[in-house]
Design a protein around this motif. Sequence first.
Motif, PDB file in Angstrom:
ATOM      1  N   TYR A   1      12.643  27.352   0.861  1.00 40.02           N
ATOM      2  CA  TYR A   1      12.097  28.140   1.764  1.00 40.02           C
ATOM      3  C   TYR A   1      12.787  27.953   2.970  1.00 40.02           C
ATOM      4  O   TYR A   1      12.484  28.170   4.363  1.00 40.02           O
ATOM      5  CB  TYR A   1      11.086  26.981   2.094  1.00 40.02           C
TER       6      TYR A   1
ATOM      7  N   SER B   1       3.479  26.835   8.280  1.00 37.21           N
ATOM      8  CA  SER B   1       2.065  27.060   7.746  1.00 37.21           C
ATOM      9  C   SER B   1       1.741  28.479   6.946  1.00 37.21           C
ATOM     10  O   SER B   1       0.803  28.622   6.476  1.00 37.21           O
ATOM     11  CB  SER B   1       1.007  27.044   9.093  1.00 37.21           C
ATOM     12  N   GLU B   2       3.103  29.277   7.080  1.00 37.03           N
ATOM     13  CA  GLU B   2       2.742  30.601   6.475  1.00 37.03           C
ATOM     14  C   GLU B   2       4.053  30.952   6.092  1.00 37.03           C
ATOM     15  O   GLU B   2       4.980  30.493   6.416  1.00 37.03           O
ATOM     16  CB  GLU B   2       2.047  31.557   7.337  1.00 37.03           C
ATOM     17  N   VAL B   3       3.964  31.768   4.878  1.00 39.82           N
ATOM     18  CA  VAL B   3       5.188  32.390   4.362  1.00 39.82           C
ATOM     19  C   VAL B   3       5.505  33.658   4.868  1.00 39.82           C
ATOM     20  O   VAL B   3       4.386  34.709   5.179  1.00 39.82           O
ATOM     21  CB  VAL B   3       5.025  32.319   2.633  1.00 39.82           C
ATOM     22  N   LYS B   4       6.673  34.034   5.414  1.00 38.88           N
ATOM     23  CA  LYS B   4       6.984  35.056   6.114  1.00 38.88           C
ATOM     24  C   LYS B   4       7.808  36.044   5.316  1.00 38.88           C
ATOM     25  O   LYS B   4       9.110  35.574   4.613  1.00 38.88           O
ATOM     26  CB  LYS B   4       7.982  34.938   7.488  1.00 38.88           C
TER      27      LYS B   4
ATOM     28  N   LYS C   1       1.259  36.977  -0.551  1.00 39.15           N
ATOM     29  CA  LYS C   1       1.208  36.144   0.411  1.00 39.15           C
ATOM     30  C   LYS C   1       0.446  34.849   0.394  1.00 39.15           C
ATOM     31  O   LYS C   1       0.896  33.700   0.634  1.00 39.15           O
ATOM     32  CB  LYS C   1       1.129  36.814   1.939  1.00 39.15           C
ATOM     33  N   VAL C   2      -0.870  35.012  -0.011  1.00 38.92           N
ATOM     34  CA  VAL C   2      -1.661  34.068  -0.156  1.00 38.92           C
ATOM     35  C   VAL C   2      -1.230  33.050  -1.362  1.00 38.92           C
ATOM     36  O   VAL C   2      -1.254  31.817  -1.341  1.00 38.92           O
ATOM     37  CB  VAL C   2      -2.914  34.432  -0.541  1.00 38.92           C
TER      38      VAL C   2
ATOM     39  N   GLN D   1       2.007  32.878  -2.397  1.00 35.07           N
ATOM     40  CA  GLN D   1       3.102  32.128  -1.829  1.00 35.07           C
ATOM     41  C   GLN D   1       2.812  30.884  -0.935  1.00 35.07           C
ATOM     42  O   GLN D   1       3.449  29.852  -0.944  1.00 35.07           O
ATOM     43  CB  GLN D   1       3.959  33.087  -1.211  1.00 35.07           C
ATOM     44  N   GLU D   2       1.781  31.035  -0.244  1.00 37.34           N
ATOM     45  CA  GLU D   2       1.529  29.941   0.782  1.00 37.34           C
ATOM     46  C   GLU D   2       0.716  28.843   0.077  1.00 37.34           C
ATOM     47  O   GLU D   2       0.877  27.772   0.332  1.00 37.34           O
ATOM     48  CB  GLU D   2       0.375  30.556   1.696  1.00 37.34           C
TER      49      GLU D   2
ATOM     50  N   LEU E   1       3.682  26.904  -1.288  1.00 34.95           N
ATOM     51  CA  LEU E   1       3.941  26.115  -0.070  1.00 34.95           C
ATOM     52  C   LEU E   1       3.210  24.909  -0.006  1.00 34.95           C
ATOM     53  O   LEU E   1       3.790  23.820   0.173  1.00 34.95           O
ATOM     54  CB  LEU E   1       4.156  26.910   1.074  1.00 34.95           C
ATOM     55  N   PHE E   2       2.233  25.283   0.155  1.00 30.04           N
ATOM     56  CA  PHE E   2       1.084  23.776   0.217  1.00 30.04           C
ATOM     57  C   PHE E   2       1.356  22.683  -0.902  1.00 30.04           C
ATOM     58  O   PHE E   2       1.334  21.688  -0.527  1.00 30.04           O
ATOM     59  CB  PHE E   2      -0.181  24.256   0.464  1.00 30.04           C
TER      60      PHE E   2
ATOM     61  N   GLN F   1       4.799  21.338  -0.304  1.00 30.10           N
ATOM     62  CA  GLN F   1       4.833  20.277   0.912  1.00 30.10           C
ATOM     63  C   GLN F   1       3.994  18.852   0.302  1.00 30.10           C
ATOM     64  O   GLN F   1       4.459  17.763   0.874  1.00 30.10           O
ATOM     65  CB  GLN F   1       3.907  21.005   2.026  1.00 30.10           C
TER      66      GLN F   1
END
Length: 297
Positions: free
Chosen positions: A110, A122-125, A153-154, A156-157, A160-161, A164
């Motif tokens: 990331y 909080s989001e993936v660019k 994107k959803v 990938q997010e 990400l969560f 985290q």
Amino acid sequence: MDDVINKDDFEVEYPELDESGIIDDEDQEVEVNEGNEAEPEAKEEADGEAEQESEGEQEQEAPTEEQKEEKKRQSPEENRLWRERRLKWEAREKKLKEETEKLDGIMKPYGAKSYDEFMSMSEVKLDEATIRRLREEALDKGIDEDFYIESFKVKQELKLFKAQAEARAVESARKAAQEARIQEDIMDFQRLYPEVSIAELMQNPDFQEINEGVLGTKPLVECYERYLKYQGRIAEAAKDKAARLLAKQMASAGSLKGTSAQSDSYYTLEQLKKMTPEQLEANWEKVEKSYAKIFKQ
């Protein structure tokens, strides 16, 4: 063992010995007579070997500076404690390193440079190249481009969560390992140096300077002993300097004393001019010496 000789070998090498180990007189005389010429040479070789061994022992007996320092921990108990402290420190360091590397591996995809930065995401660019690729994939599959990109994107997010949450657990374990290492380090130090304040030591500029780049990478006890060694050298240097200054001052004082004594033996020209007739008469011998010295110059 190579040094053990069996009976058969012994008999082959020394046939003149019987089973009782007694040499016949005749054989003994012959052997002695034949060996007389070689005795001086053998003795010189033996003496040379003994001398070399003696020199080797002397070289081994000369301790190095590190060995001198190590002698400070001579008792088995002190050695045991030192080894235990070192092993504990290395085990904690290994655990801390493993947790740190694991955390770095989670954050690397990331592009986060720190834990706080990673946790604030909080989001993936998506970059332009990724968006262009996704549009091409959507066209090939006959799917709405915006919906396809948003779905990606959803996903990938969600990843990400999940990353985290994993990073949070790893960071908690890393902090626990770090705290345990610090607490054990402090306890070891206080056990060996209970009279030393760690808070004051950490504020000591000399201690900080001597252990720059070392604090946190080695046990506090070792850092403090390194500081004590440095202080001992400084004290010795100061002692030597003070002795040299004292010797210099004493030499200067002796020189001044000699000059003063020499000056007291004569009058200066200014002193003679200011003296009354009575003073001149009372100190006539010294006056004559003074005039002779002045005009001699």
